[in-house]
Write an enzyme that holds these catalytic residues in place. Structure first.
Site, PDB file in Angstrom:
ATOM      1  N   GLU A  42       0.825  -1.220   0.000  1.00 45.54           N
ATOM      2  CA  GLU A  42       0.000   0.000   0.000  1.00 45.54           C
ATOM      3  C   GLU A  42       0.854   1.264   0.000  1.00 45.54           C
ATOM      4  O   GLU A  42       0.589   2.203  -0.733  1.00 45.54           O
ATOM      5  CB  GLU A  42      -0.901   0.032   1.250  1.00 45.54           C
ATOM      6  N   GLU A  43       1.886   1.285   0.844  1.00 48.65           N
ATOM      7  CA  GLU A  43       2.644   2.522   1.013  1.00 48.65           C
ATOM      8  C   GLU A  43       3.641   2.767  -0.110  1.00 48.65           C
ATOM      9  O   GLU A  43       3.928   3.914  -0.453  1.00 48.65           O
ATOM     10  CB  GLU A  43       3.378   2.508   2.370  1.00 48.65           C
TER      11      GLU A  43
END
Lengths: 285, 285
Positions: B169-170
């Site tokens: 996600e990051e």
């Protein structure tokens, strides 16, 4: 995260006075405000009047999350809060924490606690006997299965301390924490909540067993081989892993995680870090 | 632990019919009963009538804990439940769980979840560069400190999966879980709740960074020495331990806990067991 309390109204004169007031809260680290209500009774309509004025001010101040900690004595104010846009965040026996996200931006209120934490204690004496118990209730009741002492880690309690406490409570045996040998994470253990269960190796410093009558049916020092050969363990894949790790530990062929008290950064808050310390490098350099 | 729902009343005729009824609940494994209310509106006085009749029957049946799961739409029933002797057990955004212990014996209702669980990911590529990020908010905002990707483990999510998800996600990087290198337990991290934070070693399988605009200011592959020599780490006792463990791991001198999928006993429920698998003994014998 203690916060200032709202001095509750008593009598209609005070109510009239207070209708102009706003709740005083404490700022949190994320641009929010926390209001901790006292348990003094409060009229719901007065409450809503003050709440609306407060929210108006907090909006002007650019506040984000507004937290209201409501003692169970004020259960009559739950419905008004929900009608004003608050929702539940978490609850404990004596209070309900509600929250309301004021900005139009995405709600970044963090979630609630998700895990319960338990410990099981592997305690061995110098005769290669392991400390085992039979419980008066629970899944093994009446099964004849001898198990490690186990228990739930209290709120705010360190895992290593919880293992010492549980062994002492259930069996009267004094121990010191050595290592975490393994841990298991399981889900939907308690309603929707998950569970983390830590197997702790403990060094005993006393040997006379005094059982806790309320929870424990029997306790004894049992030869390790006898413990490990119980049919329930042999049929239980996870327990077999744990038993084999314990056995490797006895033979000094296994290294779990030690507990190291450490400071963190500027706040100098002390926490336990659990890691493998049994290596040829100096972690403190 | 799903349970049967009470078909909600609509209209006074139905209410008169229902006043003779009792709530239908599902038995739990501890001699208790769980009632899951639907979100249909319900008149508080009718609710109390049915509740009292239900409790009378449950007492006759020897029931112990009575659980009522109350959707937030029924916030008007919180106060009546508290007046009937119920107290809060836990809450999530959309519901409140209340409980009432019926017997005269000691209340053995278990406590609420006490911990949040977080992960930090140590991701290194073959050039000895570590994946680091700067966040848009939080304690390091604007500090220039480059940190491991971190995040909160979701309810019902495995630690090893959460680490894969957070890195993806990051930063957009695909990884597989290798080992837990260390973990920290800290207290009063979020109101009264504690926190368990697991440092996970991850193996990357992609290398092009795509940052999550909402949370992440910047991300990069940084030479490990440069990461480790940041002043913030050098002043932070716990981070130094973690950095040294990572360094020992790079040199193959450190063994953390691997994740092993295991079955538990009769239920054959699958859970991850985390333990040190890097030894000369076969744990599966």
């Amino acid at each position: 995260m203690s916060s200032t309390a709202f001095p509750a109204a008593s009598g209609s004169e005070k109510q009239a006075e207070q209708a102009d007031r706003i709740f005083s809260g404490k700022n949190d680290d994320y641009g929010g405000v926390i209001v901790e209500m006292t348990s003094e009774p409060m009229d719901p309509s007065l409450f809503v009047t003050i709440l609306r004025a407060s929210i108006c001010q907090w909006r002007q101040q650019g506040k984000r999350g507004v937290w209201i900690k409501l003692p169970i004595e004020l259960a009559n104010l739950v419905e008004p809060l929900v009608k004003e846009g608050f929702y539940y965040h978490h609850a404990e026996p004596k209070y309900l924490m509600l929250v309301h996200w004021l900005p139009v931006t995405v709600n970044t209120i963090p979630g609630n606690a998700t895990h319960r934490v338990g410990v099981g204690a592997f305690v061995m004496n110098q005769k290669n006997e392991v400390l085992v118990v039979q419980e008066k209730s629970g899944q093994f009741q009446g099964s004849g299965f001898w198990k490690f002492p186990t228990g739930v880690v209290d709120e705010g309690e360190d895992i290593c301390d919880a293992a010492v406490r549980e062994v002492k409570e259930e069996t009267g045996i004094d121990t010191t924490f050595v290592e975490i040998l393994a841990f298991r994470q399981s889900h939907k253990s308690f309603f929707e909540k998950s569970d983390l269960f830590f197997v702790c190796m403990m060094q005993p410093s006393s040997f006379d067993i005094h059982i806790q009558e309320q929870e424990i049916e029997a306790a004894q020092w049992m030869p390790y081989e006898e413990y490990a050969s119980q049919p329930f363990i042999q049929q239980h894949e996870m327990l077999k892993y744990i038993v084999n790790a314990c056995e490797a530990k006895i033979q000094d062929k296994y290294h779990g995680f030690s507990a190291v008290k450490t400071e963190t950064g500027h706040s100098k808050k002390i926490s336990y870090l659990y890691l493998n310390m049994d290596h040829n490098c100096d972690y403190t350099q």
